[in-house]
Design an enzyme around this catalytic site. Structure first.
Site, mmCIF file in Angstrom:
data_model
loop_
_atom_site.group_PDB
_atom_site.id
_atom_site.type_symbol
_atom_site.label_atom_id
_atom_site.label_comp_id
_atom_site.label_asym_id
_atom_site.label_seq_id
_atom_site.Cartn_x
_atom_site.Cartn_y
_atom_site.Cartn_z
ATOM 1 N N GLU A 192 0.794 -1.247 0.000
ATOM 2 C CA GLU A 192 0.000 0.000 0.000
ATOM 3 C C GLU A 192 0.822 1.290 0.000
ATOM 4 O O GLU A 192 0.571 2.178 0.802
ATOM 5 C CB GLU A 192 -0.968 -0.015 1.190
ATOM 6 N N GLU A 230 -6.094 -10.659 -1.604
ATOM 7 C CA GLU A 230 -6.996 -10.446 -0.449
ATOM 8 C C GLU A 230 -8.452 -10.356 -0.884
ATOM 9 O O GLU A 230 -9.210 -9.488 -0.433
ATOM 10 C CB GLU A 230 -6.606 -9.153 0.302
HETATM 11 C C1 XIL Z 1 -6.656 -6.515 7.997
HETATM 12 C C2 XIL Z 1 -7.038 -7.703 8.866
HETATM 13 O O1 XIL Z 1 -7.906 -8.539 8.134
HETATM 14 C C3 XIL Z 1 -7.699 -7.232 10.139
HETATM 15 O O2 XIL Z 1 -7.914 -8.316 11.026
HETATM 16 C C4 XIL Z 1 -6.849 -6.166 10.824
HETATM 17 O O3 XIL Z 1 -7.558 -5.644 11.926
HETATM 18 C C5 XIL Z 1 -6.497 -5.051 9.871
HETATM 19 O O4 XIL Z 1 -5.884 -5.592 8.718
HETATM 20 N N1 XIL Z 1 -5.122 -4.677 3.499
HETATM 21 C C6 XIL Z 1 -4.132 -5.520 3.965
HETATM 22 C C7 XIL Z 1 -4.432 -6.444 5.084
HETATM 23 O O5 XIL Z 1 -3.034 -5.568 3.389
HETATM 24 O O6 XIL Z 1 -3.306 -6.655 5.893
HETATM 25 C C8 XIL Z 1 -5.590 -5.953 5.922
HETATM 26 O O7 XIL Z 1 -5.910 -6.953 6.884
HETATM 27 C C9 XIL Z 1 -6.778 -5.641 5.036
HETATM 28 C C10 XIL Z 1 -6.444 -4.544 4.066
#
Ligand code: XIL
Length: 325
Positions: free
Chosen positions: A126, A236
């Site tokens: 990110e 994701e």
């Molecule tokens: C999220 C997790 O799913 C949650 O449990 C945590 O509270 C916050 O992070 N982008 C990413 C992930 O790269 O690491 C994030 O995961 C979601 C958005």
């Protein structure tokens, strides 16, 4: 459950099918995970703050629980993540002179511990700006604050030096199919790779909702990333049942919306299959609806049903669309 086809098996000629897991989901849904997934990502447990909350103090219990489950079942993992503005302890940013040295130590210690099981690392997460028309970089990242854009190439150089040869080195981001952000991601990767390839894979996070991004936007993004010579990981994936900026109190859990949700899942997997020569893995961000991070995010207390399995571990309509080919 045994008559239900395995996702990973069904997709074995296409790409790996992954899930984000944690010690709780493994304890509760271990059999389901073993059956359907052939790639695992720690949802939080390998993040910087989870494994090194204080300088030199490594806490591996939770990550080890996941990695040992993966090892026992022969399931390879994606590592997530080293360089990010989120879930990173403040201490590393407090001393600019030691930050790179500490990052290298971190990569050696964490990368080394899971070198036997991790096939790809989200080296940087990110780092692109969300807004069109300005800087391509996320300026509010403390990494950017310390080093400017140079931290990106530095992080990938380090990863290439430290991680086992052959580990996929991934740049991972969200809104990755939005044309403006997509082009910033591409420009960023070009600059990192301008003296030789460091980033070999782009991670498309793919936090989507039915119809958004459009199927055309997804195809175009995949084609543009592939044209850069990049491998693609869908890292994701989830499909929220909610509209963006939905009015509070909107009735969202309707049969109509469930159908849009299922149809979109079917459509996007058809796209992934079409581009299988470029895609190595498709990872869902969670295992069941109730354990998904989207329950309570971005609207506090609001549930969602973004994944392929119910909390009883039963396949939903979206699951059947995904395997219907
Ligand atoms: C999220 C997790 O799913 C949650 O449990 C945590 O509270 C916050 O992070 N982008 C990413 C992930 O790269 O690491 C994030 O995961 C979601 C958005």
């Amino acid at each position: 459950m045994s008559e239900i086809v395995s996702l990973a098996e069904k997709y074995k000629d296409y790409f790996k099918i992954g899930a984000a897991v944690n010690p709780r989901s493994i304890a509760k849904y271990g059999d389901l995970i073993k059956k359907h997934f052939n790639s695992l990502t720690c949802e939080n447990e390998m993040k910087f703050i989870s494994v090194q909350p204080e300088r030199g103090v490594f806490t591996f219990d939770a990550a080890d629980t996941v990695a040992n489950f993966a090892r026992e079942n022969g399931i390879p993992m994606r590592g997530h993540t080293f360089v990010w503005h989120g879930q990173t302890p403040r201490w590393i940013f407090e001393d600019k002179d030691s930050a790179y040295e500490e990052l290298a130590k971190h990569m050696e210690t964490v990368g080394g511990r899971y070198a036997d099981i991790v096939y790809a690392w989200d080296v940087v997460n990110e780092a692109a700006n969300d807004a069109d028309g300005g800087n391509i970089y996320r300026e509010r990242s403390p990494w950017y604050g310390l080093f400017g854009e140079s931290y990106l190439k530095e992080a990938f150089k380090m990863a290439k030096r430290i991680l086992p040869a052959g580990t996929k080195l991934v740049y991972n981001d969200y809104n990755e199919s939005n044309p403006g952000k997509r082009d910033r991601i591409i420009e960023m990767i070009r600059r990192i790779n301008d003296e030789g390839i460091l980033v070999d894979t782009v991670g498309m996070q793919s936090h989507w909702r039915p119809g958004s991004p459009s199927l055309d936007m997804i195809c175009e993004a995949i084609e543009k990333y592939a044209a850069e010579g990049l491998r693609i990981h869908i890292t994701e994936l989830d499909v929220s049942m909610h509209e963006w900026n939905e009015a509070p109190g909107t009735v969202w859990d309707t049969p109509e919306r469930a159908e849009e949700h299922a149809k979109y899942y079917g459509d996007i997997f058809a796209i992934f299959r079409k581009y299988k020569d470029h895609i190595d893995s498709v990872t869902l961000w969670g295992v069941t609806d109730g354990t998904s991070w989207l329950n309570g995010f971005p609207v506090r207390g609001r549930p969602d049903k973004a994944l392929l399995f119910t909390d009883d571990g039963m396949p939903k309509e979206a699951f059947y669309r995904v395997i219907d080919f």
